[in-house]
Design a protein around this motif. Structure first.
Motif, PDB file in Angstrom:
ATOM      1  N   GLY A   1       6.858   0.359  10.033  1.00 27.15           N
ATOM      2  CA  GLY A   1       7.245   0.207  11.432  1.00 27.15           C
ATOM      3  C   GLY A   1       7.074  -1.231  11.876  1.00 27.15           C
ATOM      4  O   GLY A   1       6.232  -1.946  11.348  1.00 27.15           O
ATOM      5  N   SER A   2       7.857  -1.678  12.801  1.00 26.27           N
ATOM      6  CA  SER A   2       8.851  -0.914  13.520  1.00 26.27           C
ATOM      7  C   SER A   2      10.217  -0.934  12.854  1.00 26.27           C
ATOM      8  O   SER A   2      11.189  -0.365  13.382  1.00 26.27           O
ATOM      9  N   ILE A   3      10.321  -1.579  11.686  1.00 24.83           N
ATOM     10  CA  ILE A   3      11.608  -1.755  11.010  1.00 24.83           C
ATOM     11  C   ILE A   3      12.333  -0.428  10.840  1.00 24.83           C
ATOM     12  O   ILE A   3      13.509  -0.281  11.183  1.00 24.83           O
ATOM     13  N   ASP A   4      11.622   0.572  10.330  1.00 24.31           N
ATOM     14  CA  ASP A   4      12.270   1.844  10.006  1.00 24.31           C
ATOM     15  C   ASP A   4      12.452   2.763  11.206  1.00 24.31           C
ATOM     16  O   ASP A   4      12.976   3.871  11.066  1.00 24.31           O
TER      17      ASP A   4
ATOM     18  N   LEU B   1       4.331  17.794  -3.396  1.00 25.18           N
ATOM     19  CA  LEU B   1       4.592  17.235  -2.078  1.00 25.18           C
ATOM     20  C   LEU B   1       5.281  15.892  -2.287  1.00 25.18           C
ATOM     21  O   LEU B   1       4.800  15.058  -3.064  1.00 25.18           O
ATOM     22  N   THR B   2       6.387  15.691  -1.616  1.00 27.49           N
ATOM     23  CA  THR B   2       7.206  14.503  -1.834  1.00 27.49           C
ATOM     24  C   THR B   2       6.812  13.382  -0.874  1.00 27.49           C
ATOM     25  O   THR B   2       6.789  13.583   0.338  1.00 27.49           O
ATOM     26  N   PRO B   3       6.502  12.184  -1.400  1.00 28.70           N
ATOM     27  CA  PRO B   3       6.122  11.078  -0.531  1.00 28.70           C
ATOM     28  C   PRO B   3       7.333  10.234  -0.104  1.00 28.70           C
ATOM     29  O   PRO B   3       8.242   9.986  -0.892  1.00 28.70           O
ATOM     30  N   VAL B   4       7.307   9.804   1.143  1.00 23.97           N
ATOM     31  CA  VAL B   4       8.273   8.832   1.659  1.00 23.97           C
ATOM     32  C   VAL B   4       7.469   7.754   2.367  1.00 23.97           C
ATOM     33  O   VAL B   4       6.567   8.067   3.147  1.00 23.97           O
ATOM     34  N   ALA B   5       7.771   6.499   2.109  1.00 25.22           N
ATOM     35  CA  ALA B   5       7.022   5.390   2.707  1.00 25.22           C
ATOM     36  C   ALA B   5       7.920   4.572   3.622  1.00 25.22           C
ATOM     37  O   ALA B   5       9.006   4.142   3.219  1.00 25.22           O
ATOM     38  N   LEU B   6       7.476   4.358   4.851  1.00 27.61           N
ATOM     39  CA  LEU B   6       8.221   3.592   5.844  1.00 27.61           C
ATOM     40  C   LEU B   6       7.333   2.506   6.430  1.00 27.61           C
ATOM     41  O   LEU B   6       6.104   2.622   6.427  1.00 27.61           O
TER      42      LEU B   6
ATOM     43  N   PHE C   1       0.844  -1.195   0.000  1.00 26.26           N
ATOM     44  CA  PHE C   1       0.000   0.000   0.000  1.00 26.26           C
ATOM     45  C   PHE C   1       0.880   1.245   0.000  1.00 26.26           C
ATOM     46  O   PHE C   1       0.576   2.235  -0.674  1.00 26.26           O
ATOM     47  N   ASN C   2       1.969   1.204   0.750  1.00 23.46           N
ATOM     48  CA  ASN C   2       2.920   2.316   0.759  1.00 23.46           C
ATOM     49  C   ASN C   2       3.408   2.638  -0.645  1.00 23.46           C
ATOM     50  O   ASN C   2       3.521   3.804  -1.039  1.00 23.46           O
ATOM     51  N   ALA C   3       3.735   1.581  -1.406  1.00 28.58           N
ATOM     52  CA  ALA C   3       4.249   1.787  -2.768  1.00 28.58           C
ATOM     53  C   ALA C   3       3.186   2.416  -3.655  1.00 28.58           C
ATOM     54  O   ALA C   3       3.482   3.288  -4.488  1.00 28.58           O
ATOM     55  N   TRP C   4       1.933   1.995  -3.488  1.00 31.87           N
ATOM     56  CA  TRP C   4       0.829   2.598  -4.246  1.00 31.87           C
ATOM     57  C   TRP C   4       0.688   4.078  -3.881  1.00 31.87           C
ATOM     58  O   TRP C   4       0.505   4.937  -4.747  1.00 31.87           O
ATOM     59  N   TYR C   5       0.771   4.381  -2.583  1.00 34.32           N
ATOM     60  CA  TYR C   5       0.678   5.776  -2.126  1.00 34.32           C
ATOM     61  C   TYR C   5       1.778   6.634  -2.748  1.00 34.32           C
ATOM     62  O   TYR C   5       1.533   7.776  -3.163  1.00 34.32           O
ATOM     63  N   VAL C   6       3.000   6.110  -2.832  1.00 35.16           N
ATOM     64  CA  VAL C   6       4.117   6.888  -3.388  1.00 35.16           C
ATOM     65  C   VAL C   6       3.809   7.297  -4.821  1.00 35.16           C
ATOM     66  O   VAL C   6       4.010   8.451  -5.222  1.00 35.16           O
ATOM     67  N   GLN C   7       3.323   6.352  -5.645  1.00 29.11           N
ATOM     68  CA  GLN C   7       2.984   6.716  -7.017  1.00 29.11           C
ATOM     69  C   GLN C   7       1.831   7.715  -7.065  1.00 29.11           C
ATOM     70  O   GLN C   7       1.881   8.719  -7.777  1.00 29.11           O
TER      71      GLN C   7
END
Length: 416
Positions: free
Chosen positions: A288-291, A281-286, A257-263
């Motif tokens: 948790g808790s890994i990042d 606006l620049t997207p960054v996807a992380l 879902f994060n990858a979809w949000y970035v696009q």
């Protein structure tokens, strides 16, 4: 159910008027069919087209073991996001979902490993069919698996725009195809047949996905979800100070879902505005808790140029597995968590991280997903699509084109 909380509100003068202006702009986009995605949750076309296809090809569907999606960007990311989010549900069929979306030779070989035509459906998804990655991969599987041989044609399906070059090719070759609205861009297309047909084949409750999206959209247009307008306006009003929006998802189910949000965020909002100014606006996807052990340090003590959105799951529905009541000599410092569920631990890690950022006066908001289900997945998709449209209106841009992408395509053609 989704629960939303924000630590910020629009601060510029005229914020109320600006919110009203953005809402009226969104209403006009919907009425004027500026983008067809607004109507997808309310339309029965994707459901009917998918049901008709499955009924007509019931013998193939009954023996299906592999589903190969040939498409890039919006043709694959939305489907991948929903399948990754929902794949633990019991209704998910034992069909392997494979993606041909990259022309990297290793990725192509890996995606097609041990594949047999007799139990496989290849779906090529493209608005026109001319996207270079998609057309190249399509040509490859046509030849490798002899898909134009009479016995294999039923193993191929196209999802494309009405009267597109790809549809015309299908008609000439007598290949099955399903049309989507020309006015639905790829990154907004997951609630069309682009996503609904594969998700139906995989066994998901697609009616509930559409219901979740439909009810959130209805509430938005009834002015019962104004936090979406407020968030979009805040991000745009403060885009020079906070040009980066971080989506910090606290569960592995949200990784795709994060990858979809970035696009969605990057391709929709990085544009020249009505005044020919470069905005975005620049997207960054992380995840948790890994990042927490990598990127979080930069957020906390690095440049104050980021707002952070947290997505998490309510731990009450996930009591297992649990951390054993086990003590390890020399490692007693971690015993405070013994007996808790892993879901509770992750939930508390999310909360602790969010409170840490708020203490540093970093703008945050949160979305708590009550549980993983089709309804909530549809609502989450619609939330982000509406948020993107609101931000686009506030930025005074065309949210739905991507002229910058076309520049690179022209250069590539010249290289050959």
């Amino acid at each position: 159910m989704l629960t939303f909380k924000q630590s910020f509100t629009p601060t510029h003068k005229g914020s109320v008027q600006n919110i009203e202006h953005v809402f009226e702009s969104i209403k006009q986009e919907r009425l004027q069919h500026t983008s067809g995605y607004y109507e997808l949750p309310f339309s029965k076309k994707a459901l009917q087209d998918s049901q008709n296809y499955i009924k007509k090809h019931k013998d193939l569907v009954a023996k299906l073991k592999n589903l190969v999606i040939i498409g890039v960007g919006g043709s694959s990311l939305g489907l991948k996001a929903l399948d990754s989010m929902l794949c633990s549900l019991p209704e998910r069929n034992a069909i392997k979902l494979r993606f041909l979306e990259c022309t990297d030779c290793f990725a192509v070989s890996d995606a097609l490993k041990k594949l047999k035509v007799k139990n496989t459906l290849f779906i090529v998804i493209s608005k026109s069919g001319s996207t270079i990655e998609t057309s190249s991969l399509f040509k490859y599987v046509l030849e490798k698996y002899e898909l134009l041989a009479p016995k294999n044609k039923s193993h191929l399906l196209a999802i494309t725009d009405t009267n597109s070059p790809l549809q015309k090719w299908c008609q000439k070759q007598k290949i099955a195809f399903i049309n989507i609205d020309k006015n639905v861009g790829g990154r907004f297309s997951v609630l069309s047949s682009v996503g609904i047909l594969p998700l139906m084949l995989l066994g998901y409750k697609v009616k509930e996905i559409l219901e979740g999206a439909r009810e959130l959209a209805s509430r938005f247009f009834e002015r019962k979800e104004d936090h979406i307008l407020q968030k979009a306006l805040y991000l745009v009003q403060n885009c020079e100070q906070y040009p980066i929006n971080v989506l910090f998802s606290y569960s592995s189910v949200f990784k795709e879902f994060n990858a979809w949000y970035v696009q969605l965020w990057a391709e929709s909002l990085g544009k020249l505005n009505a005044h020919k100014q470069s905005v975005g606006l620049t997207p960054v996807a992380l995840v948790g808790s890994i990042d927490q052990h990598s990127f979080l340090q930069l957020i906390v003590q690095g440049p104050r140029d980021k707002s952070v959105t947290f997505i998490s799951l309510s731990s009450k529905h996930y009591p297992k597995p649990r951390i054993p009541q086990k003590k390890l000599e020399f490692l007693e410092s971690s015993d405070f968590i013994n007996g808790a569920s892993f879901a509770t631990l992750l939930d508390k890690q999310c909360l602790a991280t969010m409170q840490t950022l708020q203490a540093q006066e970093i703008p945050t908001d949160s979305i708590v997903v009550d549980k993983v289900c089709a309804y909530n997945a549809g609502a989450l998709v619609m939330y982000y699509e509406l948020l993107t449209s609101c931000a686009g209106c506030a930025l005074e841009i065309n949210t739905y084109d991507q002229p910058g992408v076309e520049f690179g395509k022209a250069r590539l053609r010249d290289m050959f």
